[in-house]
Design an enzyme around this catalytic site. Structure first.
Site, mmCIF file in Angstrom:
data_model
loop_
_atom_site.group_PDB
_atom_site.id
_atom_site.type_symbol
_atom_site.label_atom_id
_atom_site.label_comp_id
_atom_site.label_asym_id
_atom_site.label_seq_id
_atom_site.Cartn_x
_atom_site.Cartn_y
_atom_site.Cartn_z
ATOM 1 N N GLY A 109 -55.828 96.652 27.761
ATOM 2 C CA GLY A 109 -56.159 96.093 26.447
ATOM 3 C C GLY A 109 -55.115 96.445 25.388
ATOM 4 O O GLY A 109 -54.968 95.724 24.397
ATOM 5 N N GLU A 112 -52.461 93.931 25.811
ATOM 6 C CA GLU A 112 -53.029 92.652 25.357
ATOM 7 C C GLU A 112 -53.118 92.598 23.834
ATOM 8 O O GLU A 112 -52.878 91.559 23.221
ATOM 9 C CB GLU A 112 -54.403 92.457 26.005
ATOM 10 C CG GLU A 112 -54.274 92.274 27.527
ATOM 11 C CD GLU A 112 -55.587 92.401 28.275
ATOM 12 O OE1 GLU A 112 -56.340 93.375 28.023
ATOM 13 O OE2 GLU A 112 -55.880 91.531 29.096
ATOM 14 N N GLU A 132 -55.503 97.152 35.200
ATOM 15 C CA GLU A 132 -56.956 97.019 35.412
ATOM 16 C C GLU A 132 -57.316 96.919 36.880
ATOM 17 O O GLU A 132 -58.401 97.325 37.302
ATOM 18 C CB GLU A 132 -57.486 95.781 34.668
ATOM 19 C CG GLU A 132 -57.505 95.899 33.152
ATOM 20 C CD GLU A 132 -56.235 95.389 32.475
ATOM 21 O OE1 GLU A 132 -55.162 95.317 33.131
ATOM 22 O OE2 GLU A 132 -56.313 95.060 31.279
HETATM 23 N N1 CO8 Z 1 -59.797 105.088 28.279
HETATM 24 C C1 CO8 Z 1 -60.328 106.298 27.978
HETATM 25 N N2 CO8 Z 1 -59.623 107.433 27.933
HETATM 26 C C2 CO8 Z 1 -58.303 107.355 28.205
HETATM 27 C C3 CO8 Z 1 -57.682 106.138 28.532
HETATM 28 C C4 CO8 Z 1 -58.484 104.956 28.556
HETATM 29 N N3 CO8 Z 1 -57.983 103.747 28.814
HETATM 30 N N4 CO8 Z 1 -56.375 106.364 28.764
HETATM 31 C C5 CO8 Z 1 -56.188 107.691 28.586
HETATM 32 N N5 CO8 Z 1 -57.348 108.290 28.251
HETATM 33 C C6 CO8 Z 1 -57.586 109.707 27.973
HETATM 34 C C7 CO8 Z 1 -57.595 110.538 29.246
HETATM 35 O O1 CO8 Z 1 -58.855 110.482 29.869
HETATM 36 C C8 CO8 Z 1 -57.251 111.903 28.700
HETATM 37 O O2 CO8 Z 1 -58.420 112.460 28.119
HETATM 38 P P1 CO8 Z 1 -58.783 114.047 28.405
HETATM 39 O O3 CO8 Z 1 -57.628 114.800 27.802
HETATM 40 O O4 CO8 Z 1 -60.066 114.228 27.676
HETATM 41 O O5 CO8 Z 1 -58.855 114.207 29.869
HETATM 42 C C9 CO8 Z 1 -56.293 111.603 27.566
HETATM 43 O O6 CO8 Z 1 -56.506 110.227 27.216
HETATM 44 C C10 CO8 Z 1 -54.847 111.781 27.954
HETATM 45 O O7 CO8 Z 1 -54.628 110.993 29.113
HETATM 46 P P2 CO8 Z 1 -53.953 111.592 30.448
HETATM 47 O O8 CO8 Z 1 -54.278 113.038 30.597
HETATM 48 O O9 CO8 Z 1 -54.356 110.701 31.575
HETATM 49 O O10 CO8 Z 1 -52.429 111.417 30.061
HETATM 50 P P3 CO8 Z 1 -51.200 111.191 31.071
HETATM 51 O O11 CO8 Z 1 -49.985 111.323 30.233
HETATM 52 O O12 CO8 Z 1 -51.338 112.053 32.274
HETATM 53 O O13 CO8 Z 1 -51.365 109.666 31.579
HETATM 54 C C11 CO8 Z 1 -51.732 107.306 31.298
HETATM 55 C C12 CO8 Z 1 -51.234 108.614 30.659
HETATM 56 C C13 CO8 Z 1 -50.802 106.885 32.429
HETATM 57 C C14 CO8 Z 1 -51.721 106.261 30.192
HETATM 58 C C15 CO8 Z 1 -53.172 107.509 31.846
HETATM 59 O O14 CO8 Z 1 -53.964 108.100 30.815
HETATM 60 C C16 CO8 Z 1 -53.840 106.243 32.278
HETATM 61 O O15 CO8 Z 1 -53.569 105.734 33.350
HETATM 62 N N6 CO8 Z 1 -54.767 105.711 31.438
HETATM 63 C C17 CO8 Z 1 -55.564 104.548 31.775
HETATM 64 C C18 CO8 Z 1 -54.748 103.262 31.679
HETATM 65 C C19 CO8 Z 1 -55.595 102.077 32.078
HETATM 66 O O16 CO8 Z 1 -56.077 101.965 33.179
HETATM 67 N N7 CO8 Z 1 -55.801 101.130 31.130
HETATM 68 C C20 CO8 Z 1 -56.589 99.940 31.345
HETATM 69 C C21 CO8 Z 1 -58.003 100.151 30.878
HETATM 70 S S1 CO8 Z 1 -59.092 98.783 31.201
HETATM 71 C C22 CO8 Z 1 -58.712 97.650 29.991
HETATM 72 O O17 CO8 Z 1 -57.885 97.902 29.157
HETATM 73 C C23 CO8 Z 1 -59.457 96.360 29.978
HETATM 74 C C24 CO8 Z 1 -59.166 95.517 28.734
HETATM 75 C C25 CO8 Z 1 -60.138 94.396 28.569
HETATM 76 C C26 CO8 Z 1 -61.459 94.816 27.970
HETATM 77 C C27 CO8 Z 1 -62.334 93.737 27.371
HETATM 78 C C28 CO8 Z 1 -62.457 92.535 28.209
HETATM 79 C C29 CO8 Z 1 -63.414 91.461 27.699
#
Ligand code: CO8
Length: 258
Positions: A109, A112, A132
């Site tokens: 997102g 996007e 995703e």
């Molecule tokens: N949602 C919630 N929390 C998140 C997200 C997320 N998308 N991304 C990161 N965080 C949080 C982590 O859980 C972490 O929290 P905590 O410290 O409490 O554990 C904190 O942010 C830091 O993240 P990381 O420790 O994972 O940091 P890294 O540097 O190791 O990694 C990354 C960074 C690579 C960005 C990794 O965090 C990651 O892969 N994040 C998820 C990315 C992802 O999959 N995004 C897609 C999400 S789905 C989506 O966007 C759908 C859109 C459409 C919705 C509506 C449709 C109608």
């Protein structure tokens, strides 16, 4: 208005909206999306604002929709609630230009949201992706549609099917972003672009936005007709007289949005 998940600064005709959920890498939740839509509508309605910049932190523009928020939802909840639809439609109604200034992660997102803006300037550390598929779902806010129009089928398929990230250099080469700059210069570059836009006639600026966006919605013939008619229409404005007179008189134009 006080916001919890974004920061809004208005200065020199430019509204800068900064996504501010650092603990979750600016993941998009209901509150953030609602505040963002409100702030953009407020910027649209504020006569002092002539251009808008949307940005995040150095580490993340936005790492996607908030996975914790979505994790336990049922089909009926996401379908009936129409997750983020009202907010994104409000964003799409903004007629003033919106520049996305992207550093770090712009994923799911987040990517996007950047593509909903009018153009993207990014730093050398930017990483774009539609991961995703790794979560057992697919993009839901334009990752299969806007990305395909911007970078073509092959790269859009690659990004959406493998979930791999695209770095800044590839993003520029592919046409996803308009400029790449060193991280420290990102906001200066975005503000420089915004200031240049702010100096133009707002009427022309809004016509450009409508006309370029129309290229995605219509046939070439219809789009060219729309463009030509808008060109003709601008001759009804004082700013056209001022702009052309200023050129002939070798001086700076003073546009008045009339
Ligand atoms: N949602 C919630 N929390 C998140 C997200 C997320 N998308 N991304 C990161 N965080 C949080 C982590 O859980 C972490 O929290 P905590 O410290 O409490 O554990 C904190 O942010 C830091 O993240 P990381 O420790 O994972 O940091 P890294 O540097 O190791 O990694 C990354 C960074 C690579 C960005 C990794 O965090 C990651 O892969 N994040 C998820 C990315 C992802 O999959 N995004 C897609 C999400 S789905 C989506 O966007 C759908 C859109 C459409 C919705 C509506 C449709 C109608």
């Amino acid at each position: 208005m006080a916001y919890e998940t974004i920061i809004v600064d208005v200065e020199d005709h430019v509204a800068q909206i900064t996504l501010n959920r650092p603990d979750a890498l600016n993941a998009l939740n209901d509150e953030l999306m609602s505040e963002l839509a409100n702030a953009l509508t407020a910027a649209q309605n504020n006569d002092k604002v002539r251009c808008i910049i949307l940005t995040g932190s150095e580490k993340a523009f936005a790492a996607g929709a908030d996975i914790s928020m979505m994790k336990d939802k049922s089909f009926v909840e996401v379908f009936s609630g129409d997750l983020f639809t009202a907010e994104t439609e409000e964003i799409m109604r903004v007629r003033k230009p919106i520049i996305a200034a992207v550093s770090g992660y712009a994923l799911g997102g987040g990517c996007e949201l950047a593509m909903m803006c009018d153009f993207i300037i990014c730093s050398e550390t930017a990483k774009f992706g539609q991961p995703e598929i790794n979560l057992g779902v697919v993009a839901g806010l334009g990752g299969t549609q806007r990305l395909t129009r911007l970078v073509g089928k092959s790269k859009a398929m690659d990004m959406n099917l493998t979930g791999r990230f695209m770095d800044a250099e590839e993003a520029e080469r592919s046409g996803l972003v308009s400029r790449v700059v060193p991280c420290k210069k990102l906001m200066d570059e975005a503000h420089g672009a915004a200031q240049r836009i702010a100096e133009k006639s707002m009427v022309s600026v809004m016509v450009v936005k409508e006309a370029v966006n129309r290229a995605y919605e219509t046939t070439l013939r219809e789009g060219l007709l729309f463009e030509r008619r808008m060109f003709h229409s601008l001759f009804a404005t004082e700013d056209q007289k001022e702009g052309m007179s200023a050129f002939v008189e070798k001086r700076e134009a003073q546009f008045r949005d009339r």
